[in-house]
Design a protein around this motif. Sequence first.
Motif, PDB file in Angstrom:
ATOM      1  N   ARG A  61       0.817  -1.210   0.000  1.00  0.00           N
ATOM      2  CA  ARG A  61       0.000   0.000   0.000  1.00  0.00           C
ATOM      3  C   ARG A  61       0.853   1.262   0.000  1.00  0.00           C
ATOM      4  O   ARG A  61       0.622   2.204   0.764  1.00  0.00           O
ATOM      5  N   ILE A  62       1.861   1.248  -0.860  1.00  0.00           N
ATOM      6  CA  ILE A  62       2.679   2.435  -1.095  1.00  0.00           C
ATOM      7  C   ILE A  62       2.683   2.681  -2.596  1.00  0.00           C
ATOM      8  O   ILE A  62       2.255   1.831  -3.377  1.00  0.00           O
ATOM      9  N   SER A  63       3.162   3.835  -3.008  1.00  0.00           N
ATOM     10  CA  SER A  63       3.162   4.136  -4.433  1.00  0.00           C
ATOM     11  C   SER A  63       4.264   3.353  -5.141  1.00  0.00           C
ATOM     12  O   SER A  63       5.361   3.171  -4.607  1.00  0.00           O
ATOM     13  N   ALA A  64       3.949   2.892  -6.333  1.00  0.00           N
ATOM     14  CA  ALA A  64       4.945   2.184  -7.137  1.00  0.00           C
ATOM     15  C   ALA A  64       6.100   3.124  -7.464  1.00  0.00           C
ATOM     16  O   ALA A  64       7.260   2.703  -7.514  1.00  0.00           O
ATOM     17  N   GLU A  65       5.793   4.396  -7.650  1.00  0.00           N
ATOM     18  CA  GLU A  65       6.839   5.370  -7.960  1.00  0.00           C
ATOM     19  C   GLU A  65       7.901   5.413  -6.864  1.00  0.00           C
ATOM     20  O   GLU A  65       9.089   5.531  -7.151  1.00  0.00           O
ATOM     21  N   THR A  66       7.471   5.282  -5.623  1.00  0.00           N
ATOM     22  CA  THR A  66       8.414   5.282  -4.508  1.00  0.00           C
ATOM     23  C   THR A  66       9.411   4.134  -4.653  1.00  0.00           C
ATOM     24  O   THR A  66      10.617   4.314  -4.461  1.00  0.00           O
ATOM     25  N   LEU A  67       8.911   2.953  -5.021  1.00  0.00           N
ATOM     26  CA  LEU A  67       9.801   1.805  -5.213  1.00  0.00           C
ATOM     27  C   LEU A  67      10.670   1.982  -6.446  1.00  0.00           C
ATOM     28  O   LEU A  67      11.836   1.582  -6.448  1.00  0.00           O
ATOM     29  N   TYR A  68      10.116   2.570  -7.504  1.00  0.00           N
ATOM     30  CA  TYR A  68      10.916   2.808  -8.711  1.00  0.00           C
ATOM     31  C   TYR A  68      12.089   3.732  -8.406  1.00  0.00           C
ATOM     32  O   TYR A  68      13.199   3.516  -8.887  1.00  0.00           O
ATOM     33  N   VAL A  69      11.850   4.751  -7.599  1.00  0.00           N
ATOM     34  CA  VAL A  69      12.920   5.662  -7.209  1.00  0.00           C
ATOM     35  C   VAL A  69      13.950   4.922  -6.361  1.00  0.00           C
ATOM     36  O   VAL A  69      15.155   5.031  -6.581  1.00  0.00           O
ATOM     37  N   GLN A  70      13.487   4.116  -5.398  1.00  0.00           N
ATOM     38  CA  GLN A  70      14.395   3.351  -4.544  1.00  0.00           C
ATOM     39  C   GLN A  70      15.248   2.394  -5.361  1.00  0.00           C
ATOM     40  O   GLN A  70      16.406   2.166  -5.058  1.00  0.00           O
ATOM     41  N   ALA A  71      14.653   1.815  -6.418  1.00  0.00           N
ATOM     42  CA  ALA A  71      15.365   0.854  -7.265  1.00  0.00           C
ATOM     43  C   ALA A  71      16.266   1.541  -8.282  1.00  0.00           C
ATOM     44  O   ALA A  71      17.059   0.887  -8.942  1.00  0.00           O
ATOM     45  N   GLY A  72      16.122   2.856  -8.426  1.00  0.00           N
ATOM     46  CA  GLY A  72      16.926   3.571  -9.398  1.00  0.00           C
ATOM     47  C   GLY A  72      16.350   3.500 -10.803  1.00  0.00           C
ATOM     48  O   GLY A  72      16.995   3.902 -11.759  1.00  0.00           O
ATOM     49  N   ILE A  73      15.145   2.989 -10.942  1.00  0.00           N
ATOM     50  CA  ILE A  73      14.501   2.917 -12.254  1.00  0.00           C
ATOM     51  C   ILE A  73      13.999   4.292 -12.664  1.00  0.00           C
ATOM     52  O   ILE A  73      14.007   4.657 -13.828  1.00  0.00           O
ATOM     53  N   LEU A  74      13.564   5.063 -11.700  1.00  0.00           N
ATOM     54  CA  LEU A  74      13.022   6.393 -11.939  1.00  0.00           C
ATOM     55  C   LEU A  74      13.875   7.384 -11.166  1.00  0.00           C
ATOM     56  O   LEU A  74      14.167   7.173  -9.983  1.00  0.00           O
ATOM     57  N   ASP A  75      14.283   8.437 -11.840  1.00  0.00           N
ATOM     58  CA  ASP A  75      15.063   9.466 -11.161  1.00  0.00           C
ATOM     59  C   ASP A  75      14.182  10.215 -10.190  1.00  0.00           C
ATOM     60  O   ASP A  75      13.030  10.522 -10.498  1.00  0.00           O
ATOM     61  N   GLU A  84       6.998  13.405  -0.539  1.00  0.00           N
ATOM     62  CA  GLU A  84       7.212  12.974   0.840  1.00  0.00           C
ATOM     63  C   GLU A  84       5.898  12.907   1.603  1.00  0.00           C
ATOM     64  O   GLU A  84       5.670  11.977   2.368  1.00  0.00           O
ATOM     65  N   VAL A  85       5.038  13.885   1.375  1.00  0.00           N
ATOM     66  CA  VAL A  85       3.739  13.893   2.052  1.00  0.00           C
ATOM     67  C   VAL A  85       2.909  12.710   1.569  1.00  0.00           C
ATOM     68  O   VAL A  85       2.303  11.985   2.365  1.00  0.00           O
ATOM     69  N   GLN A  86       2.887  12.499   0.259  1.00  0.00           N
ATOM     70  CA  GLN A  86       2.114  11.393  -0.296  1.00  0.00           C
ATOM     71  C   GLN A  86       2.631  10.059   0.223  1.00  0.00           C
ATOM     72  O   GLN A  86       1.841   9.185   0.596  1.00  0.00           O
ATOM     73  N   THR A  87       3.928   9.894   0.269  1.00  0.00           N
ATOM     74  CA  THR A  87       4.518   8.650   0.769  1.00  0.00           C
ATOM     75  C   THR A  87       4.176   8.448   2.241  1.00  0.00           C
ATOM     76  O   THR A  87       3.841   7.342   2.652  1.00  0.00           O
ATOM     77  N   ALA A  88       4.237   9.519   3.016  1.00  0.00           N
ATOM     78  CA  ALA A  88       3.911   9.418   4.441  1.00  0.00           C
ATOM     79  C   ALA A  88       2.460   8.979   4.630  1.00  0.00           C
ATOM     80  O   ALA A  88       2.169   8.117   5.467  1.00  0.00           O
ATOM     81  N   ILE A  89       1.573   9.544   3.837  1.00  0.00           N
ATOM     82  CA  ILE A  89       0.162   9.160   3.938  1.00  0.00           C
ATOM     83  C   ILE A  89      -0.018   7.701   3.546  1.00  0.00           C
ATOM     84  O   ILE A  89      -0.670   6.923   4.244  1.00  0.00           O
ATOM     85  N   LEU A  90       0.577   7.311   2.407  1.00  0.00           N
ATOM     86  CA  LEU A  90       0.388   5.948   1.894  1.00  0.00           C
ATOM     87  C   LEU A  90       1.006   4.875   2.778  1.00  0.00           C
ATOM     88  O   LEU A  90       0.563   3.737   2.782  1.00  0.00           O
ATOM     89  N   THR A  91       2.048   5.221   3.515  1.00  0.00           N
ATOM     90  CA  THR A  91       2.729   4.223   4.341  1.00  0.00           C
ATOM     91  C   THR A  91       2.317   4.256   5.806  1.00  0.00           C
ATOM     92  O   THR A  91       2.821   3.466   6.597  1.00  0.00           O
ATOM     93  N   ASP A  92       1.410   5.150   6.163  1.00  0.00           N
ATOM     94  CA  ASP A  92       0.981   5.253   7.559  1.00  0.00           C
ATOM     95  C   ASP A  92       0.085   4.068   7.935  1.00  0.00           C
ATOM     96  O   ASP A  92      -1.031   3.946   7.444  1.00  0.00           O
ATOM     97  N   PRO A  93       0.558   3.198   8.822  1.00  0.00           N
ATOM     98  CA  PRO A  93      -0.233   2.020   9.184  1.00  0.00           C
ATOM     99  C   PRO A  93      -1.459   2.350  10.033  1.00  0.00           C
ATOM    100  O   PRO A  93      -2.348   1.514  10.180  1.00  0.00           O
ATOM    101  N   ALA A  94      -1.543   3.564  10.555  1.00  0.00           N
ATOM    102  CA  ALA A  94      -2.674   3.934  11.391  1.00  0.00           C
ATOM    103  C   ALA A  94      -3.898   4.343  10.566  1.00  0.00           C
ATOM    104  O   ALA A  94      -4.982   4.506  11.108  1.00  0.00           O
ATOM    105  N   LEU A  95      -3.724   4.509   9.242  1.00  0.00           N
ATOM    106  CA  LEU A  95      -4.822   4.923   8.378  1.00  0.00           C
ATOM    107  C   LEU A  95      -5.320   3.750   7.550  1.00  0.00           C
ATOM    108  O   LEU A  95      -4.523   2.947   7.069  1.00  0.00           O
TER     109      LEU A  95
END
Length: 147
Positions: A61-75, A84-95
Amino acid sequence: MASLNVGNLGEFLREQRRTAQLSLRQLADAAGVSNPYLSQIERGLRKPSAEILQQLAKALRISAETLYVQAGILDERRGLDGVEVQTAILTDPALNERQKQVLLQIYESFRKENGLVGGGKDDAASASGDGLGTDTRTEAEDGPHAT
């Protein structure tokens, strides 16, 4: 395009999996990959395809773009576009999922109102189709021209 940074991706995936309180086996099942393959990705021994990263992102339940950036596929082309805000929202386990989508829609509507639109990617508000007031101009423009 950046080179694949598989070690950091593995560490990031492990951290996200633990935050989501999923075992390796649970995440592998949810993403439709084998347990050994996921283990190899987390240890930096395998380079997953963009499709596998998308499946993992969905399961976490996180954005694919976040993983693409982590993998170096996407700059990482982020400055003030709110990733950062979007990632924080998507990865918040309390929501829950609905709460995450509502927060993303509200956030994107404020960004649009302030003239800060994301760099070419579909944002949550427009992707959801609810518009949040973004289609009112079209209705007014089309009215007098109707035949």
